[in-house]
Design a protein around this motif. Structure first.
Motif, PDB file in Angstrom:
ATOM      1  N   TYR A 151      37.679  43.079  33.340  1.00 34.74           N
ATOM      2  CA  TYR A 151      37.841  43.247  31.895  1.00 34.74           C
ATOM      3  C   TYR A 151      38.919  44.279  31.577  1.00 34.74           C
ATOM      4  N   ALA A 152      38.946  45.370  32.339  1.00 31.64           N
ATOM      5  CA  ALA A 152      39.927  46.423  32.073  1.00 31.64           C
ATOM      6  C   ALA A 152      41.355  45.955  32.351  1.00 31.64           C
ATOM      7  N   ARG A 153      41.531  45.021  33.282  1.00 28.03           N
ATOM      8  CA  ARG A 153      42.871  44.559  33.645  1.00 28.03           C
ATOM      9  C   ARG A 153      43.366  43.411  32.770  1.00 28.03           C
ATOM     10  N   SER A 154      42.498  42.864  31.935  1.00 28.46           N
ATOM     11  CA  SER A 154      42.904  41.748  31.089  1.00 28.46           C
ATOM     12  C   SER A 154      43.732  42.250  29.905  1.00 28.46           C
ATOM     13  N   LYS A 155      44.508  41.347  29.335  1.00 25.89           N
ATOM     14  CA  LYS A 155      45.395  41.705  28.235  1.00 25.89           C
ATOM     15  C   LYS A 155      44.595  41.817  26.935  1.00 25.89           C
TER      16      LYS A 155
END
Length: 340
Positions: A151-155
């Motif tokens: 989730y943290a790496r998603s745009k």
């Protein structure tokens, strides 16, 4: 708004309530409430909500519809909420419930029981039973870290981020449901099978301040055990006794009463230097809690003064004996003021 105005004028006690803030969808708990209009169960698997009409539900409502038809229940409101992509409707109901006054021997075959809640075991009973701690959060940490990292790496603002947020929410909800299921099964069994249940007045808010134990303590739900026992004992006709927070249940020998003030949390076995008893620490505490019921009926009936709730600061009054209290109260402190 009523809570805000009552807090400003002094009608509402406790912590001051601030001005209500607007809730944004997705940034707060998504919910709305009905107090007027035509709402309630439409059938066994349908509910009727204003402006929404009939909505199918997953859980059967035979118990509620039966009480409403018999006139022993009255609807006060309905709250519709969303958790992890699932919608729930909760009815606030006022019912006439029969409280058993003289429970049968079959229902209360266990008598009095002491319950020592902990981290290694969810609860240790004075009967010798050890209830395993399911540790739902600990078992799901690996999947939780993976979902959180994705989730943290998603745009931000993308469809993939919304999908990963939903997956993360489902995982958190699954962990909470596992914990709640285990606690309900334990508390229901205790209140149905025992006349008197004795628990400690644990300072859970202070325990979670220890960063080494915060996760483990929060994963057990110690405060939830007492909260459920408080109302379930009323339902099933049993009685809940809360031992004082400063009663040294773990440091006192359950055989002779000798006290070991140097006992540390790392010591998992209690060895009495007076009578030679060697026993598990948690089992020893549970037995002391059970014995406290019989002792309180005679020894603390004429206890002296200072029978008030423990002060948030300052010295604790010592002119009282180790006592017990009903649910929602705090009993007398021990003469030495030692923690369990």
């Amino acid at each position: 708004m009523k809570n805000f105005t009552d807090s400003r004028t002094g009608k509402r006690k406790g912590k001051r309530v601030g001005f209500p803030r607007f809730k944004k969808r997705g940034r707060a708990r998504d919910s709305f409430r009905y107090t007027t209009g035509a709402y309630g169960p439409a059938s066994n698997l349908q509910v009727k909500l204003p402006r929404l009409g009939r909505v199918k539900v997953h859980e059967a409502m035979g118990a509620l519809t039966g009480r409403l038809a018999a006139g022993s229940a009255r609807l006060l409101g309905a709250t519709v909420s969303r958790t992890a992509g699932r919608w729930f409707v909760a009815f606030t109901v006022e019912i006439d419930r029969e409280i058993p006054q003289n429970p049968s021997a079959r229902q209360r075959a266990g008598g009095a029981v002491g319950v020592d809640a902990g981290v290694k075991h969810l609860a240790v009973l004075s009967t010798g039973e050890q209830v395993d701690n399911p540790r739902p959060l600990t078992r799901s940490l690996r999947r939780l870290r993976t979902a959180s990292r994705a989730y943290a790496r998603s745009k931000p603002g993308s469809a993939g981020r919304r999908q990963r947020a939903a997956a993360l929410g489902h995982l958190h909800a699954h962990i909470a449901h596992q914990r709640r299921d285990g606690l309900h099964k334990l508390t229901t069994r205790l209140t149905k099978n025992h006349d008197v249940i004795v628990v400690e007045d644990l300072h859970v808010a202070g325990m979670v301040r220890n960063r080494r134990l915060a996760r483990a303590v929060s994963d057990t739900g110690m405060a939830e055990i007492r909260r459920q026992l408080t109302y379930k004992t009323v339902w099933y006709g049993s009685r809940l006794v809360v031992a004082d927070r400063w009663y040294p249940s773990s440091k006192t020998c359950s055989g002779c009463g000798w006290r070991n003030p140097s006992l540390t949390p790392a010591d998992r076995t209690f060895a009495c230097q007076s009578c030679g008893l060697v026993i598990d620490r948690d089992l020893n505490a549970a037995i002391n809690l059970r014995n406290l019921v019989a002792a309180s009926t005679s020894e603390t009936e004429n206890a002296r003064g200072a029978d008030r709730r423990t002060q948030p600061a300052g010295r604790v009054a010592v002119k009282r004996e180790p006592g017990t209290a009903r649910a929602g109260q705090t009993g007398g402190a021990s003469p030495r003021g030692e923690a369990a």
